[in-house]
Design a protein around this motif. Structure first.
Motif, mmCIF file in Angstrom:
data_model
loop_
_atom_site.group_PDB
_atom_site.id
_atom_site.type_symbol
_atom_site.label_atom_id
_atom_site.label_comp_id
_atom_site.label_asym_id
_atom_site.label_seq_id
_atom_site.Cartn_x
_atom_site.Cartn_y
_atom_site.Cartn_z
ATOM 1 N N PHE A 251 0.851 -1.190 0.000
ATOM 2 C CA PHE A 251 0.000 0.000 0.000
ATOM 3 C C PHE A 251 0.885 1.237 0.000
ATOM 4 O O PHE A 251 0.597 2.222 -0.644
ATOM 5 C CB PHE A 251 -0.895 -0.010 1.249
ATOM 6 N N PHE A 252 1.986 1.145 0.749
ATOM 7 C CA PHE A 252 2.936 2.256 0.847
ATOM 8 C C PHE A 252 4.231 1.899 0.119
ATOM 9 O O PHE A 252 4.515 0.725 -0.119
ATOM 10 C CB PHE A 252 3.269 2.537 2.317
ATOM 11 N N GLY A 253 5.029 2.921 -0.171
ATOM 12 C CA GLY A 253 6.288 2.704 -0.877
ATOM 13 C C GLY A 253 7.221 1.750 -0.148
ATOM 14 O O GLY A 253 7.900 0.940 -0.768
ATOM 15 N N ALA A 254 7.248 1.842 1.187
ATOM 16 C CA ALA A 254 8.193 1.018 1.944
ATOM 17 C C ALA A 254 7.674 -0.398 2.141
ATOM 18 O O ALA A 254 8.329 -1.215 2.797
ATOM 19 C CB ALA A 254 8.498 1.649 3.290
ATOM 20 N N ASN A 255 6.497 -0.699 1.596
ATOM 21 C CA ASN A 255 5.942 -2.048 1.635
ATOM 22 C C ASN A 255 5.815 -2.552 3.081
ATOM 23 O O ASN A 255 5.467 -1.781 3.965
ATOM 24 C CB ASN A 255 6.842 -2.971 0.800
ATOM 25 N N SER A 256 6.115 -3.807 3.337
ATOM 26 C CA SER A 256 5.901 -4.358 4.683
ATOM 27 C C SER A 256 6.947 -3.918 5.695
ATOM 28 O O SER A 256 6.941 -4.387 6.828
ATOM 29 C CB SER A 256 5.838 -5.879 4.628
ATOM 30 N N ALA A 257 7.865 -3.025 5.308
ATOM 31 C CA ALA A 257 8.731 -2.402 6.303
ATOM 32 C C ALA A 257 7.988 -1.249 6.974
ATOM 33 O O ALA A 257 8.336 -0.826 8.064
ATOM 34 C CB ALA A 257 10.014 -1.890 5.655
ATOM 35 N N HIS A 258 6.953 -0.714 6.298
ATOM 36 C CA HIS A 258 6.181 0.413 6.829
ATOM 37 C C HIS A 258 5.420 -0.036 8.076
ATOM 38 O O HIS A 258 4.753 -1.064 8.049
ATOM 39 C CB HIS A 258 5.193 0.900 5.761
ATOM 40 N N PRO A 259 5.536 0.730 9.171
ATOM 41 C CA PRO A 259 4.886 0.286 10.415
ATOM 42 C C PRO A 259 3.361 0.152 10.291
ATOM 43 O O PRO A 259 2.769 -0.577 11.080
ATOM 44 C CB PRO A 259 5.239 1.383 11.421
ATOM 45 N N PHE A 260 2.722 0.816 9.350
ATOM 46 C CA PHE A 260 1.284 0.640 9.173
ATOM 47 C C PHE A 260 0.954 -0.667 8.450
ATOM 48 O O PHE A 260 -0.117 -1.217 8.599
ATOM 49 C CB PHE A 260 0.677 1.822 8.400
ATOM 50 N N GLU A 261 1.855 -1.147 7.610
ATOM 51 C CA GLU A 261 1.585 -2.411 6.917
ATOM 52 C C GLU A 261 1.961 -3.600 7.782
ATOM 53 O O GLU A 261 1.410 -4.690 7.627
ATOM 54 C CB GLU A 261 2.373 -2.474 5.594
#
Lengths: 558, 204
Positions: free
Chosen positions: A234-244
């Motif tokens: 969903f976000f650029g940082a993919n599953s590194a993003h704390p929301f994902e």
């Protein structure tokens, strides 16, 4: 502690393989069973609305044609929505329409189950596009791959027909992906993954600065992203993003979501073949290669980057550039290995920043493309190597090779040769070509041998329909959008069609009775030969370029 | 004549085959692309509104100061600092520079960070400086640091605020989150929560 948590996750997976494989067999064997009562009504509704009343068995050509036509319709819809998203509903952050070549790349990327992303979700997509295009294609591309795998298994195990594409396609969605996705979505929201239609949050930080926090319907995408081995964040940082991926617990859930179904497919194949040992033999080959490559990544990342280790600071945590503190090395290494084995392509740490030896793991898994593998495709590729192994053994002893009681002859071997050779061809040729032009070279962001690995990784990931990247590469240009778009198409459809043709041709053959001279494919010897075949054919093709990239970089790091 | 008829028939069935594919696609687009995400949103908003809306954190005065999941930049040296972020914790985007392990710019950045650390924390030798504090997280928004990375900042903060070191140590121990289920992931400290607790302490 690091190794213990990895072993626990693998143990949970092993416990899930049998129930999941049995469930898949019930769904796709087309014999009446309990799942009919729960889902039969929904399916009948869908078929009624679509006017697909007669769903008889198909020839391999009709099956392939139905698969392709459905994919084309869905991709056309996706293209139109992305080009018009600025004016469509659910666009609270006022996102503009997507540029032409980027749209071309994006829709191909998602229909081929690749999920290579040359855009960033925060700035490139409206909520409507995230839902109706991205989330929708995550379901349908996974279901397409699953259907093909089931048809292939029916073909080589000698069922009456390959089955009906629409039946398989709808069943995968209604009986497998939708119910699982809904459950995982709610679990993820409970563990703090956002699910909202409200626009970007604006807050004043403790330091008195304004912080804009992008959000959206994240959890409903996150669940199918892993269940369908899609991988596009969903976000650029993919599953590194704390929301994902807010915590180690969500990390484990995401790992198991993407791993369980591909790992259960060999067991389902054993049930179709009426010989569970066939399935376990394939599974054992996959697991052996998996553990070998996982160990390499874990060892290299724990040891850290030699160039940083020599600076005199405390490096006991390992290589932390591009990684998140909550995951550390064990949860990052496991995620990297599973996401490239299962060709998901989501990342919880940046592969570009991994140590050179560590980055061989994701590269090798995508080059082999058959260790568990993406939705269905991995099993099909591994069975293709199994047939090749039988063929090589047959050559050695001078007998016509047989697989599951069917003779493997010239036509099958030619098709399999096409399917095997297309993979290195569409990786190595464009990699070399990209270095001949500034359009290709200009995208490289890390100097030296690492730059070669960046370009190589982009094509390996496209061809294997993985979708992870060495994301430093400045790839949102017309050149890269078009090149990788075409590679993703070839990587997906050429081998699938060739292998459907193999299945169709095996289906027409008379079974030959098993004798004392039959080469058995359900014992440890065969598993060993299969692993050797994969390593000799698959790995040797790519060894030279791996030496030029990561291995040379490792040798220069001081 | 016969031939013509069968041709006509097959072209009719081809059209109806194609129309069926379009209808099937439309049904699945609505089901997977619209009904499913909207139903998920409705369930999430009704039953788990706090989690579904970004897990926002409030300070003692009840003002929202951030999300507990998203890191912030802290420039004040009397507060605990988080990890390096090439996007400076601007959460409308995410990501990092994706520096390869041999990239000279990255190695330079780390040398600079070490030099800066020596200047700001003369009492702590660099052999105690944990690597997570001077490396860029993958997301650029990492809300955590390791407990060791919090501890090495105690002497500096104690000097600047006058709060005794053992009180700060207690604060770090209290805010340290264990591994999930006692097993998964790493021990960690949420920098925003730690600093909120620190600002409470300095008010007393």
């Amino acid at each position: 502690m690091g190794i213990v948590q990895i072993i626990v996750v693998i143990a949970i997976l092993l416990l899930l393989v049998k129930p999941a494989g049995t469930y898949l067999y019930h769904v796709f064997s087309n014999e009446p069973n309990k799942t009919d009562r729960i889902f039969g009504g929904v399916e009948r509704g869908i078929f009624k609305l679509s006017g697909l009343n007669k769903r008889e068995g198909m020839s391999w050509k009709t099956y392939a044609l139905s698969f392709l036509s459905t994919n084309i319709v869905l991709v056309a819809f996706g293209y139109i929505v992305l080009r018009l998203q600025a004016g469509l509903p659910l666009n609270p952050n006022g996102i503009n329409q997507m540029e032409q070549t980027l749209t071309f790349n994006t829709v191909i990327s998602f229909i081929t189950n690749t999920n290579l992303q040359h855009y960033s979700g925060e700035t490139g997509l409206s909520y409507f596009s995230q839902m109706a295009v991205i989330t929708m294609l995550m379901f349908t591309s996974a279901a397409s791959g699953f259907s093909v795998a089931v048809a292939f298994v029916r073909g080589i195990t000698g069922r009456a027909t390959l089955g009906n594409f629409f039946e398989d396609f709808v069943k995968s969605i209604v009986r497998v992906f939708l119910p699982l996705a809904l459950i995982i979505t709610l679990v993820l929201v409970g563990l703090q993954v956002p699910q909202t239609l409200k626009p970007t949050i604006q807050i004043t930080t403790m330091d008195g600065q304004i912080q804009q926090i992008a959000t959206g319907p994240v959890a409903s995408l996150e669940s199918i992203k892993h269940l369908g081995t899609n991988g596009g964040g969903f976000f650029g940082a993919n599953s590194a993003h704390p929301f994902e991926n807010p915590s180690p617990l969500t990390n484990v859930i995401e790992i198991l979501s993407m791993w369980t179904l591909p790992a259960a497919l060999p067991y389902m194949y054993g049930l179709f073949a009426k010989n569970k040992r066939q399935g376990w033999g394939i599974f054992a080959a996959m697991m052996t290669l998996f553990v070998l490559l996982l160990s390499l990544n874990y060892y290299a990342e724990s040891s850290g980057n030699p160039a940083i280790n020599s600076m005199g600071i405390d490096v006991s945590q390992g290589s932390m550039e591009g990684k998140e503190v909550r995951f550390g090395i064990p949860q990052s290494a496991l995620f990297t290995t599973v996401t490239t084995a299962a060709t998901t392509g989501s990342v919880n740490n940046m592969h570009d920043t991994q140590t050179p030896l560590g980055s061989i793991t994701p590269l090798a898994l995508m080059m082999l493309n058959n260790v568990f593998g993406g939705k269905g495709v991995g099993l099909v590729n591994m069975l293709m190597y199994a047939i090749l192994a039988v063929f090589l053994c047959g050559l050695m002893v001078g007998r016509t090779p047989e697989f599951l009681g069917r003779k493997i002859e010239a036509r099958e071997m030619k098709l399999i040769a096409v399917a095997i050779l297309i993979h290195p061809l569409i990786i190595l040729v464009p990699t070399a070509a990209s270095f001949l032009t500034d359009l290709g070279q200009g995208a490289i962001s890390n100097p030296g041998n690492h730059g070669l690995t960046q370009v190589l990784y982009e094509y390996v990931s496209s061809a294997a329909n993985n979708g992870s990247g060495f994301e430093g590469l400045a790839d949102n240009t017309t050149f890269w959008n078009m090149m990788t778009g075409v590679i993703m198409l070839l990587g997906r459809y050429v081998s699938i069609i060739a292998l459907l043709a193999v299945a169709g041709s095996l289906l027409r053959k008379q079974p030959v009775p098993e004798t004392i001279g039959t080469f058995r494919t359900d014992n440890g010897l065969f598993t060993g030969i299969l692993i050797a075949t994969v390593l000799i054919i698959g790995a040797l093709t790519f060894l030279p370029v791996v030496v030029l990239g990561p291995i040379a970089e490792h040798l220069t790091l001081r | 004549m016969l031939n013509n008829e069968s041709n006509q028939q097959s072209s009719v069935s081809k059209t109806s085959y194609f129309i069926s594919i379009v209808r099937l696609s439309a049904v699945l687009i609505i089901l997977c692309g619209i009904v499913y995400p909207l139903a998920s949103t409705a369930l999430a908003q009704v039953f788990m509104p706090s989690q579904a809306n970004g897990s926002l954190l409030k300070n003692s005065r009840g003002e929202v100061v951030g999300s507990e999941l998203i890191g912030q930049s802290f420039t004040d040296p009397s507060l605990f600092q988080g990890r390096v972020s090439s996007i400076n914790y601007k959460a409308e985007a995410s990501g990092s520079n994706n520096y390869g392990p041999s990239n000279p710019d990255m190695l330079q950045r780390i040398s600079d960070s070490i030099a800066q650390w020596k200047k700001d924390n003369p009492e702590v030798p660099i052999s105690q400086l944990p690597v997570d504090l001077i490396t860029n997280s993958g997301s650029g928004l990492d809300p955590h640091i390791s407990p060791a990375a919090a501890r090495v900042q105690i002497p500096r903060i104690s000097n600047l605020t006058g709060i005794p070191a053992d009180q700060l140590e207690e604060l770090v121990v209290k805010t340290t989150e264990g591994r999930d289920l006692g097993l998964f992931g790493e021990e960690r400290v949420n920098v925003l929560k730690l600093n909120l607790a620190l600002s409470e302490l300095s008010k007393k």
